[in-house]
Design an enzyme around this catalytic site. Structure first.
Site, PDB file in Angstrom:
ATOM      1  N   TYR A 137       6.540  -5.821  -4.704  1.00  0.00           N
ATOM      2  CA  TYR A 137       7.308  -6.264  -3.539  1.00  0.00           C
ATOM      3  C   TYR A 137       7.624  -7.765  -3.627  1.00  0.00           C
ATOM      4  N   GLY A 184       7.988  -8.646   7.094  1.00  0.00           N
ATOM      5  CA  GLY A 184       6.836  -9.346   7.689  1.00  0.00           C
ATOM      6  C   GLY A 184       5.646  -9.464   6.768  1.00  0.00           C
ATOM      7  N   SER A 204      -2.731  -3.233  15.776  1.00  0.00           N
ATOM      8  CA  SER A 204      -3.521  -2.130  16.357  1.00  0.00           C
ATOM      9  C   SER A 204      -4.998  -2.297  16.022  1.00  0.00           C
ATOM     10  N   LYS A 205      -5.305  -2.811  14.822  1.00  0.00           N
ATOM     11  CA  LYS A 205      -6.719  -3.048  14.465  1.00  0.00           C
ATOM     12  C   LYS A 205      -7.275  -4.210  15.307  1.00  0.00           C
ATOM     13  N   LYS A 245      -1.556   3.125  -1.844  1.00  0.00           N
ATOM     14  CA  LYS A 245      -1.874   1.692  -1.839  1.00  0.00           C
ATOM     15  C   LYS A 245      -1.647   1.134  -3.244  1.00  0.00           C
ATOM     16  N   THR A 298     -10.547  -5.065   9.572  1.00  0.00           N
ATOM     17  CA  THR A 298      -9.828  -5.615   8.423  1.00  0.00           C
ATOM     18  C   THR A 298      -9.612  -7.116   8.551  1.00  0.00           C
ATOM     19  N   ASP A 299      -9.417  -7.773   7.413  1.00  0.00           N
ATOM     20  CA  ASP A 299      -9.083  -9.204   7.440  1.00  0.00           C
ATOM     21  C   ASP A 299      -7.655  -9.441   7.935  1.00  0.00           C
ATOM     22  N   GLU A 300      -6.844  -8.356   7.985  1.00  0.00           N
ATOM     23  CA  GLU A 300      -5.437  -8.536   8.374  1.00  0.00           C
ATOM     24  C   GLU A 300      -5.288  -8.983   9.818  1.00  0.00           C
ATOM     25  N   ASN A 341      -9.769  -2.998  -0.252  1.00  0.00           N
ATOM     26  CA  ASN A 341     -10.682  -2.159  -1.048  1.00  0.00           C
ATOM     27  C   ASN A 341      -9.908  -1.400  -2.116  1.00  0.00           C
ATOM     28  N   TYR A 343       0.183  -2.271  12.076  1.00  0.00           N
ATOM     29  CA  TYR A 343      -1.181  -1.885  11.674  1.00  0.00           C
ATOM     30  C   TYR A 343      -2.194  -2.940  12.094  1.00  0.00           C
ATOM     31  N   LYS A 396      -9.688  13.649  11.857  1.00  0.00           N
ATOM     32  CA  LYS A 396      -8.582  14.541  12.254  1.00  0.00           C
ATOM     33  C   LYS A 396      -7.983  15.261  11.047  1.00  0.00           C
ATOM     34  N   LEU A 397      -8.474  14.935   9.853  1.00  0.00           N
ATOM     35  CA  LEU A 397      -7.976  15.515   8.604  1.00  0.00           C
ATOM     36  C   LEU A 397      -6.467  15.292   8.490  1.00  0.00           C
TER      37      LEU A 397
HETATM   38  P1  NAD Z   1      -7.874   6.124   4.927  1.00  0.00           P
HETATM   39  O1  NAD Z   1      -6.484   6.170   5.443  1.00  0.00           O
HETATM   40  O2  NAD Z   1      -8.161   6.482   3.520  1.00  0.00           O
HETATM   41  O3  NAD Z   1      -8.803   7.082   5.830  1.00  0.00           O
HETATM   42  C1  NAD Z   1      -8.773   7.047   7.225  1.00  0.00           C
HETATM   43  C2  NAD Z   1      -9.342   8.370   7.745  1.00  0.00           C
HETATM   44  O4  NAD Z   1      -9.340   8.285   9.182  1.00  0.00           O
HETATM   45  C3  NAD Z   1      -8.496   9.590   7.362  1.00  0.00           C
HETATM   46  O5  NAD Z   1      -9.305  10.635   6.850  1.00  0.00           O
HETATM   47  C4  NAD Z   1      -7.838   9.994   8.669  1.00  0.00           C
HETATM   48  O6  NAD Z   1      -7.634  11.401   8.813  1.00  0.00           O
HETATM   49  C5  NAD Z   1      -8.856   9.503   9.692  1.00  0.00           C
HETATM   50  N1  NAD Z   1      -8.217   9.281  10.991  1.00  0.00           N
HETATM   51  C6  NAD Z   1      -7.119   8.514  11.247  1.00  0.00           C
HETATM   52  N2  NAD Z   1      -6.788   8.603  12.551  1.00  0.00           N
HETATM   53  C7  NAD Z   1      -7.699   9.429  13.126  1.00  0.00           C
HETATM   54  C8  NAD Z   1      -7.877   9.936  14.428  1.00  0.00           C
HETATM   55  N3  NAD Z   1      -7.011   9.633  15.415  1.00  0.00           N
HETATM   56  N4  NAD Z   1      -8.909  10.759  14.681  1.00  0.00           N
HETATM   57  C9  NAD Z   1      -9.760  11.125  13.695  1.00  0.00           C
HETATM   58  N5  NAD Z   1      -9.627  10.699  12.412  1.00  0.00           N
HETATM   59  C10 NAD Z   1      -8.606   9.874  12.139  1.00  0.00           C
HETATM   60  O7  NAD Z   1      -8.397   4.666   5.277  1.00  0.00           O
HETATM   61  P2  NAD Z   1      -9.485   3.759   4.529  1.00  0.00           P
HETATM   62  O8  NAD Z   1      -8.792   2.925   3.528  1.00  0.00           O
HETATM   63  O9  NAD Z   1     -10.626   4.592   4.141  1.00  0.00           O
HETATM   64  O10 NAD Z   1      -9.894   2.802   5.740  1.00  0.00           O
HETATM   65  C11 NAD Z   1     -10.985   3.135   6.586  1.00  0.00           C
HETATM   66  C12 NAD Z   1     -11.181   2.034   7.616  1.00  0.00           C
HETATM   67  O11 NAD Z   1     -11.446   0.808   6.975  1.00  0.00           O
HETATM   68  C13 NAD Z   1      -9.978   1.801   8.513  1.00  0.00           C
HETATM   69  O12 NAD Z   1     -10.448   1.562   9.816  1.00  0.00           O
HETATM   70  C14 NAD Z   1      -9.327   0.551   7.934  1.00  0.00           C
HETATM   71  O13 NAD Z   1      -8.645  -0.164   8.936  1.00  0.00           O
HETATM   72  C15 NAD Z   1     -10.530  -0.184   7.424  1.00  0.00           C
HETATM   73  N6  NAD Z   1     -10.283  -1.068   6.277  1.00  0.00           N
HETATM   74  C16 NAD Z   1      -9.657  -0.599   5.172  1.00  0.00           C
HETATM   75  C17 NAD Z   1      -9.477  -1.440   4.069  1.00  0.00           C
HETATM   76  C18 NAD Z   1      -8.782  -0.960   2.812  1.00  0.00           C
HETATM   77  O14 NAD Z   1      -8.482  -1.784   1.949  1.00  0.00           O
HETATM   78  N7  NAD Z   1      -8.539   0.315   2.629  1.00  0.00           N
HETATM   79  C19 NAD Z   1      -9.920  -2.758   4.132  1.00  0.00           C
HETATM   80  C20 NAD Z   1     -10.546  -3.216   5.296  1.00  0.00           C
HETATM   81  C21 NAD Z   1     -10.744  -2.354   6.360  1.00  0.00           C
HETATM   82  O1  DAU Z   2      -6.648  -6.526   3.691  1.00  0.00           O
HETATM   83  C1  DAU Z   2      -7.208  -5.279   4.067  1.00  0.00           C
HETATM   84  C2  DAU Z   2      -6.123  -4.239   4.142  1.00  0.00           C
HETATM   85  O2  DAU Z   2      -5.742  -3.944   2.805  1.00  0.00           O
HETATM   86  C3  DAU Z   2      -6.567  -2.976   4.863  1.00  0.00           C
HETATM   87  O3  DAU Z   2      -6.863  -3.271   6.196  1.00  0.00           O
HETATM   88  C4  DAU Z   2      -5.490  -1.894   4.796  1.00  0.00           C
HETATM   89  O4  DAU Z   2      -5.966  -0.701   5.376  1.00  0.00           O
HETATM   90  C5  DAU Z   2      -5.141  -1.662   3.341  1.00  0.00           C
HETATM   91  O5  DAU Z   2      -4.073  -0.724   3.256  1.00  0.00           O
HETATM   92  C6  DAU Z   2      -4.745  -2.967   2.644  1.00  0.00           C
HETATM   93  O6  DAU Z   2      -3.489  -3.459   3.160  1.00  0.00           O
HETATM   94  P1  DAU Z   2      -2.375  -4.104   2.174  1.00  0.00           P
HETATM   95  O7  DAU Z   2      -1.072  -4.003   2.833  1.00  0.00           O
HETATM   96  O8  DAU Z   2      -2.812  -5.438   1.681  1.00  0.00           O
HETATM   97  O9  DAU Z   2      -2.511  -3.056   0.938  1.00  0.00           O
HETATM   98  P2  DAU Z   2      -1.416  -2.373  -0.010  1.00  0.00           P
HETATM   99  O10 DAU Z   2      -2.168  -1.727  -1.117  1.00  0.00           O
HETATM  100  O11 DAU Z   2      -0.454  -1.536   0.743  1.00  0.00           O
HETATM  101  O12 DAU Z   2      -0.636  -3.611  -0.599  1.00  0.00           O
HETATM  102  C7  DAU Z   2      -1.311  -4.624  -1.312  1.00  0.00           C
HETATM  103  C8  DAU Z   2      -0.285  -5.675  -1.735  1.00  0.00           C
HETATM  104  O13 DAU Z   2       0.574  -5.106  -2.730  1.00  0.00           O
HETATM  105  C9  DAU Z   2       0.618  -6.105  -0.602  1.00  0.00           C
HETATM  106  O14 DAU Z   2       0.901  -7.488  -0.768  1.00  0.00           O
HETATM  107  C10 DAU Z   2       1.884  -5.287  -0.798  1.00  0.00           C
HETATM  108  C11 DAU Z   2       1.946  -5.104  -2.290  1.00  0.00           C
HETATM  109  N1  DAU Z   2       2.524  -3.835  -2.805  1.00  0.00           N
HETATM  110  C12 DAU Z   2       2.073  -2.659  -2.278  1.00  0.00           C
HETATM  111  C13 DAU Z   2       2.552  -1.466  -2.752  1.00  0.00           C
HETATM  112  C14 DAU Z   2       2.067  -0.142  -2.164  1.00  0.00           C
HETATM  113  C15 DAU Z   2       3.443  -3.864  -3.831  1.00  0.00           C
HETATM  114  O15 DAU Z   2       3.824  -4.942  -4.332  1.00  0.00           O
HETATM  115  N2  DAU Z   2       3.921  -2.674  -4.322  1.00  0.00           N
HETATM  116  C16 DAU Z   2       3.518  -1.466  -3.805  1.00  0.00           C
HETATM  117  O16 DAU Z   2       4.001  -0.401  -4.269  1.00  0.00           O
END
Ligand code: NAD
Ligand code: DAU
Length: 379
Positions: free
Chosen positions: A226, A301, A172-173, A208, A144-146, A199, A169, A43-44
């Site tokens: 945090y 939470g 919903s996953k 992130k 995700t592991d969440e 990742n 989040y 969806k960009l």
């Molecule tokens: P991201 O937010 O970087 O990218 C997500 C992409 O999905 C975006 O380009 C967004 O435009 C697109 N998108 C969102 N809603 C949409 C919709 N309704 N229709 C079409 N496109 C849509 O996310 P990411 O970090 O690349 O994560 C990708 C996938 O991997 C997700 O499903 C996430 O739950 C999963 N995941 C992420 C992590 C992580 O650490 N980032 C870890 C485990 C799993």
């Molecule tokens: O575990 C997989 C998940 O990891 C994915 O499914 C999600 O898409 C991805 O966003 C990520 O979720 P987290 O909530 O773990 O990632 P985030 O980078 O937001 O935060 C990582 C940890 O760091 C978390 O304990 C919150 C903390 N944090 C985060 C931010 C952005 C901080 O302490 N300071 C910050 O500014």
């Protein structure tokens, strides 16, 4: 097993969310290392960017962007019909926990409703395929592991861990995982699922933890940690995740899920201190960057600890991460130093200046209501 990332005969791949961080890494891998035609449905949204894909020479011929929102059932069905895929890799999702606290509706629309619309469209496509292509077809749901909730000081998540999501989040996953399994059991759709840990790596939208910390440190701004900074995540370099998900998508057992983790458990404080130590070497003029670390109010939470037991994917499919946390982090810090203009551009396009997200609490509503009652009582 097959030699390249795809088995013979898989010529058309539909990647959803391919303009995002992990989806982009998948698309680049497919363009560089397979002959497949890649259909990128996205969806960009605010976190999307195509720079890393468009700079590849292969993209001109074999990458087709489909700017579609999965919340739109008709547009999704049409895109799936046009892609006519042999393999679907479903990554599209709203992905940031903090944003899910501020605005859960987008997560319900994209992650639950969007997955439902995609499953309906893909199922119709799969049922119409000729037998040979139907047998080869796979739908891989990237999760995700969440979904497993929060661990105490010991233990690790595995495929048999009960679901216990705690944020909008992760809920919903979890819902989307259940939908995918239901479409497998009820309609026979050939699905594989993976549940991966955190990742990090190049081209991650800077909201992130790791890119936020690097950019704040480079700007000499407070680095927000945090709560008490002791929450633990299991960090995986994005290219290792791409290895795992292509392996699971093509060689995984149907209906099966695979947990993917980096053997990279670190507390947030350890992550932040490791980044600061690297920046002290690379940018000594700002040293010591650790002086910028600032404890800030906790995420509502906030899950305490995630850790993954990835034995199944290692034993059954031979996957293991190639990057240690130290190697991956060094590559990521270096990449961000060299791509600060890209970060500034995507942040500006998204209208996000690095401010704190995820502070809204539903408790504010009863408090406001209570104040109203109080004022009426006084009257
Ligand atoms: P991201 O937010 O970087 O990218 C997500 C992409 O999905 C975006 O380009 C967004 O435009 C697109 N998108 C969102 N809603 C949409 C919709 N309704 N229709 C079409 N496109 C849509 O996310 P990411 O970090 O690349 O994560 C990708 C996938 O991997 C997700 O499903 C996430 O739950 C999963 N995941 C992420 C992590 C992580 O650490 N980032 C870890 C485990 C799993
Ligand atoms: O575990 C997989 C998940 O990891 C994915 O499914 C999600 O898409 C991805 O966003 C990520 O979720 P987290 O909530 O773990 O990632 P985030 O980078 O937001 O935060 C990582 C940890 O760091 C978390 O304990 C919150 C903390 N944090 C985060 C931010 C952005 C901080 O302490 N300071 C910050 O500014």
């Amino acid at each position: 097993m097959h030699a390249g990332p795809l088995p013979e005969g898989v010529q058309r791949v539909l990647v959803t969310g391919g303009a995002g961080f992990i989806g982009g890494a998948v698309v680049r891998r497919l363009l560089k290392h397979s002959p497949a035609q890649v259909f990128n449905l996205d969806k960009l949204g605010y976190a999307s960017d195509l720079t890393s894909i468009e700079q590849l020479p292969q993209a001109a011929e074999r990458h087709l962007l489909m700017p579609v929102d999965l919340a739109d059932a008709a547009a999704t069905a049409e895109a799936v019909r046009l892609a006519d895929a042999d393999l679907v890799l479903h990554l599209a999702a709203e992905s940031h926990v903090d944003r899910s606290i501020d605005g859960p509706a987008a997560f319900i629309d994209s992650n639950i409703l969007g997955t439902f619309h995609l499953l309906q469209a893909v199922c119709a496509h799969w049922e119409r395929l000729p037998q040979e292509r139907q047998q080869r077809f796979r739908f891989h749901h990237i999760s995700t592991d969440e979904v497993f909730g929060s661990l105490g000081a010991s233990g690790r998540f595995s495929e048999s861990t009960p679901y216990d999501p705690r944020s909008p989040y992760s809920a919903s996953k979890a819902a989307s995982d259940h939908l995918v399994r239901a479409w497998h059991h009820t309609y026979g759709l050939p699905v594989v699922l993976t549940n991966c840990s955190n990742n990090y790596g190049p081209w991650q939208f800077p909201e992130k933890l790791i890119p936020v910390v690097i950019l704040k440190a480079l700007a000499g701004q407070p680095i927000p940690l945090y709560g008490d900074g002791a929450n633990v995540r299991d960090w995986l370099y994005v290219d290792d995740h791409v290895d795992a998900l292509l392996l699971a998508a093509t060689c995984g057992a149907l209906g099966q899920s695979y947990c993917v983790g980096g053997h990279g458990e670190r507390s947030n404080r350890q992550v932040v201190e490791a980044i600061c130590a690297q920046l002290d070497q690379l940018q000594p003029q700002g040293a010591p960057h650790g002086r910028l670390i600032t404890l800030v109010p906790d995420r509502p939470g906030h899950d305490r600890r995630y850790a993954i037991d990835s034995s199944r994917i290692t034993v059954e499919l031979g996957w293991r991460p190639k990057h240690s946390f130290e190697q991956g982090l060094e590559a990521t810090v270096q990449w961000l130093l060299e791509h600060q203009n890209w970060c500034a551009r995507v942040l500006m396009q998204a209208g996000y200046a690095g401010e704190r997200l995820g502070q809204r609490s539903c408790l504010a509503l009863p408090t406001a209501a209570w104040k109203l009652v109080e004022s009426r009582l006084r009257f």
